[in-house]
Write an enzyme that holds these catalytic residues in place. Structure first.
Site, short mmCIF file in Angstrom:
data_model
loop_
_atom_site.label_atom_id
_atom_site.label_comp_id
_atom_site.label_asym_id
_atom_site.label_seq_id
_atom_site.Cartn_x
_atom_site.Cartn_y
_atom_site.Cartn_z
N ASP A 45 -4.63 -25.46 31.14
CA ASP A 45 -3.91 -24.88 31.51
C ASP A 45 -4.37 -23.55 30.29
OD1 ASP A 45 -3.04 -25.72 29.53
OD2 ASP A 45 -0.91 -25.46 30.00
N SER A 46 -5.75 -23.58 29.69
CA SER A 46 -6.18 -22.37 28.61
C SER A 46 -6.82 -21.27 29.47
CB SER A 46 -7.24 -23.58 27.82
OG SER A 46 -7.54 -24.17 28.96
N ASP A 89 -4.42 -30.23 34.15
CA ASP A 89 -2.59 -30.34 33.64
C ASP A 89 -1.82 -29.23 34.47
OD1 ASP A 89 -3.28 -30.14 31.07
OD2 ASP A 89 -4.18 -28.17 30.83
N LYS A 118 -1.83 -33.90 33.38
CA LYS A 118 -2.04 -34.31 32.13
C LYS A 118 -0.63 -33.08 31.98
CE LYS A 118 -4.57 -32.25 28.70
NZ LYS A 118 -3.01 -31.15 28.63
N GLU A 120 2.09 -32.29 28.63
CA GLU A 120 2.35 -31.73 26.97
C GLU A 120 4.05 -32.23 26.76
OE1 GLU A 120 1.74 -27.82 26.49
OE2 GLU A 120 -0.63 -27.99 26.91
N GLU A 187 -4.03 -32.25 19.44
CA GLU A 187 -4.54 -31.24 19.41
C GLU A 187 -4.39 -30.57 18.18
OE1 GLU A 187 -4.27 -28.53 22.89
OE2 GLU A 187 -4.88 -26.82 21.66
O1 KIV Z 1 -5.51 -26.45 28.73
C1 KIV Z 1 -6.69 -26.86 28.24
O2 KIV Z 1 -7.75 -26.49 27.98
C2 KIV Z 1 -6.43 -28.42 27.26
C3 KIV Z 1 -7.13 -28.89 26.28
C4 KIV Z 1 -7.93 -28.12 25.04
C5 KIV Z 1 -6.83 -29.90 26.44
O3 KIV Z 1 -5.29 -28.45 27.15
#
Ligand code: KIV
Length: 285
Positions: A45-46, A89, A118, A120, A187
């Site tokens: 989600d970056s 994510d 994934k 968090e 992280e």
């Molecule tokens: O959102 C993302 O790209 C991430 C990675 C940096 C682990 O969670």
């Protein structure tokens, strides 16, 4: 496609082989990274910061994630390694709304074709989400340390710098493993903390800003390819100056269009000579 693509995570940890993961958002990058030998693709989600123009990840929606996850899955499948594991994510707010909500959102994201999800954090809400999703059969990865979805409440970036907070991270990692996670992203935390977590768990850890003691590493594609511009975070290594390269390509294109050099004859389709003659004659009449 291999039946259990995520098994490679456990196998690699058992064999002491490191895992190289990349966070990316589209089909061409997925194909490129898969063919370059990347061990796992993450639709992170970056994307909120990196490609959608937000200044956080909180604004990223389930629809955003589904659209980009499906694109990455298509890119990976079109590559020479169609079995490469793909993980997505769960976005902010999509896995804390109760069991039915978690099941519905997890189902929608899994139906894009990804192999795992994934989430968090290590609080009760996240643990319940891990249990609900794994009960349904969805493999789940955890994410501890600096967790961007809750970054608005952090007062500093590096997490686990005191004995007490380091221990909280270690305990949270154990709880995530016990809840059923197949791996955990660590992280931005001190190297020693990440190493200790890695040695304690049987599931692999994937670090970003957490040192070389993790079982694998993850970087954002735009960071590693140098596409982001600006000053990178300390944990980023740029393997190319993609920004300079692409910026020069754009400048060359503009100047060739302005100068009438592009397109050249080889970029078009001339009419067959006979047809052209005929058409000239007919259009005169
Ligand atoms: O959102 C993302 O790209 C991430 C990675 C940096 C682990 O969670």
């Amino acid at each position: 496609m291999a039946a259990f693509p995520l098994q490679t995570f456990y196998q690699k940890k058992r064999r002491g082989e490191r895992i190289a993961m990349v966070s990316l958002y589209d089909a061409p990058s997925a194909r490129l990274c898969s063919e370059a030998g990347v061990d796992a693709l993450l639709i992170g989600d970056s994307m909120g910061n990196v490609i959608l123009g937000y200044d956080n990840t909180v604004s990223v929606t389930l629809n955003d994630m589904m659209c980009h996850a499906a694109a990455v899955v298509r890119g990976a499948k079109a590559s020479s390694r169609p079995e490469v594991p793909v993980i997505a994510d769960m976005p902010f707010g999509s896995y804390h709304g109760g069991a039915d909500d978690i099941a519905r959102n997890g189902t929608l994201l899994m139906q894009t074709g990804v192999h795992g999800l994934k989430v968090e954090g290590g609080n009760q809400g996240t643990l319940e989400a891990v249990k609900r999703l794994t009960q349904m059969g969805a493999p789940v990865m955890g994410h501890l340390g600096f967790t961007p979805q809750s970054s608005l409440k952090f007062s500093q970036t590096v997490q686990g710098k005191t004995a007490a907070t380091a221990n909280e991270l270690l305990e949270a990692a154990k709880r995530l493993e016990a809840a059923g996670c197949f791996g955990i992203v660590l992280e931005v935390m001190p190297l020693e903390v990440a190493q200790r977590i890695t040695e304690t768990l049987t599931i692999p850890t994937i670090g970003i800003g957490a040192g070389a003691g993790c079982d694998g590493q993850v970087l954002v594609w735009h960071d590693l390819a140098g596409l982001s511009g600006g000053e990178p975070f300390r944990f980023v290594k740029r393997y190319a100056d993609g920004y300079a390269l692409l910026s020069q390509a754009a400048r060359d294109y503009v100047s060739e269009v302005h100068a009438g050099k592009f397109p050249a004859s080889e970029h078009g389709w001339p009419m067959p000579a006979e047809e052209l003659e005929l058409w000239k004659k007919e259009s005169k009449e």
